[in-house]
Design a protein around this motif. Sequence first.
Motif, PDB file in Angstrom:
ATOM      1  N   ALA A 148       0.824  -1.206   0.000  1.00  0.00           N
ATOM      2  CA  ALA A 148       0.000   0.000   0.000  1.00  0.00           C
ATOM      3  C   ALA A 148       0.860   1.258   0.000  1.00  0.00           C
ATOM      4  N   ALA A 149       1.954   1.210   0.764  1.00  0.00           N
ATOM      5  CA  ALA A 149       2.857   2.363   0.788  1.00  0.00           C
ATOM      6  C   ALA A 149       3.510   2.576  -0.568  1.00  0.00           C
ATOM      7  N   ASP A 150       3.894   1.480  -1.221  1.00  0.00           N
ATOM      8  CA  ASP A 150       4.535   1.589  -2.532  1.00  0.00           C
ATOM      9  C   ASP A 150       3.554   2.139  -3.566  1.00  0.00           C
ATOM     10  N   LEU A 151       2.298   1.709  -3.479  1.00  0.00           N
ATOM     11  CA  LEU A 151       1.292   2.151  -4.447  1.00  0.00           C
ATOM     12  C   LEU A 151       0.729   3.530  -4.120  1.00  0.00           C
ATOM     13  N   GLY A 152       0.915   3.970  -2.866  1.00  0.00           N
ATOM     14  CA  GLY A 152       0.346   5.249  -2.456  1.00  0.00           C
ATOM     15  C   GLY A 152      -1.146   5.187  -2.266  1.00  0.00           C
ATOM     16  N   VAL A 153      -1.649   4.017  -1.820  1.00  0.00           N
ATOM     17  CA  VAL A 153      -3.083   3.860  -1.606  1.00  0.00           C
ATOM     18  C   VAL A 153      -3.358   3.673  -0.120  1.00  0.00           C
ATOM     19  N   GLU A 154      -4.596   3.919   0.252  1.00  0.00           N
ATOM     20  CA  GLU A 154      -5.025   3.716   1.634  1.00  0.00           C
ATOM     21  C   GLU A 154      -5.901   2.477   1.682  1.00  0.00           C
ATOM     22  N   VAL A 155      -5.541   1.518   2.520  1.00  0.00           N
ATOM     23  CA  VAL A 155      -6.300   0.279   2.617  1.00  0.00           C
ATOM     24  C   VAL A 155      -7.559   0.531   3.427  1.00  0.00           C
ATOM     25  N   ASP A 156      -8.725   0.333   2.780  1.00  0.00           N
ATOM     26  CA  ASP A 156      -9.994   0.560   3.450  1.00  0.00           C
ATOM     27  C   ASP A 156     -10.558  -0.757   3.966  1.00  0.00           C
ATOM     28  N   ASP A 157     -11.682  -0.672   4.663  1.00  0.00           N
ATOM     29  CA  ASP A 157     -12.257  -1.855   5.300  1.00  0.00           C
ATOM     30  C   ASP A 157     -12.690  -2.912   4.298  1.00  0.00           C
ATOM     31  N   ASP A 158     -13.148  -2.488   3.123  1.00  0.00           N
ATOM     32  CA  ASP A 158     -13.630  -3.485   2.162  1.00  0.00           C
ATOM     33  C   ASP A 158     -12.524  -4.024   1.257  1.00  0.00           C
ATOM     34  N   GLY A 159     -11.306  -3.521   1.412  1.00  0.00           N
ATOM     35  CA  GLY A 159     -10.183  -4.074   0.666  1.00  0.00           C
ATOM     36  C   GLY A 159     -10.129  -3.700  -0.803  1.00  0.00           C
ATOM     37  N   THR A 160     -10.961  -2.766  -1.225  1.00  0.00           N
ATOM     38  CA  THR A 160     -11.012  -2.423  -2.650  1.00  0.00           C
ATOM     39  C   THR A 160      -9.663  -1.951  -3.184  1.00  0.00           C
ATOM     40  N   ALA A 161      -8.929  -1.207  -2.389  1.00  0.00           N
ATOM     41  CA  ALA A 161      -7.669  -0.628  -2.862  1.00  0.00           C
ATOM     42  C   ALA A 161      -6.651  -1.690  -3.272  1.00  0.00           C
TER      43      ALA A 161
END
Length: 275
Positions: A148-161
């Motif tokens: 997630a850090a490498d992609l620059g995304v925030e992991v949400d509860d539903d895992g969509t990211a």
Amino acid sequence: MTVALTYLYVPGDRPERFDKALTSGADAIVLDLEDAVAADRKVLARETVARWIAALAPGSVEVWVRVNPGALQEADICAVAHPHLAGVWLPKVGSASEVEQVDRLLADVCPDATVSALIETAAGVFDALAIARAPRLRFLQLGEVDLAADLGVEVDDDGTALLFARSRVVAASVAAGIDPPPAAVSRNFRDGDALEVDTRALARLGFVGRACIHPAQLEPVRRVFTPSQDEVRDARAVLACLDAADSGVAVDAEGFLIDEAVARQARRVLARAEQ
């Protein structure tokens, strides 16, 4: 080979926890030389883990070591290599060539050891199939926090990211014919019900088993991947119905079609129940 359902991480510089981990109920333990160990304690952890593994008696619990990436990796592997070692977990694997290098090293120091590659970068996600086909590779994993850090995304509860990465790792494992990937760790070890719900969502995506950071996580994870009596009964009914059919398809008691794809799922349930 039996697929482990629970992998319990243990910091490599905490030897007082090693024996306790073996009796925790985990199918496998992972002595960690990487993230769980401070930089100034890396050598100490390596020596501690190596001594403990060398004195270890054979048992039913698999023992793995997560080694460091980069300059420390070869020394880590050479130190901990032992016939009682199930294998090594390789962090931040971005290409098959990295596994191939470890394969050549293990051929000299521990020829029976296997490898698990942790996919923690975008490069690793897109090279997942080649990595899965590398020598000694037993199963892939996702290191989701680093990814997630490498992609620059925030992991949400539903895992969509991370859905794309999760599905890609599962599909690559099937295509390469290796063991299914265990799900990544959850930092939640106080709410067993929430952990179970999250693990069931990952199981629906094709993950089997899960890495754990606390013994309290073992039982909720095991419940998810252990078929219930109802699931076993339904799986047997599906196979019995198909066996009794005059053709390659049948209809179950609820009026739903049963074919070979449905039968494969039923056999998977029964195989897991037997395990």
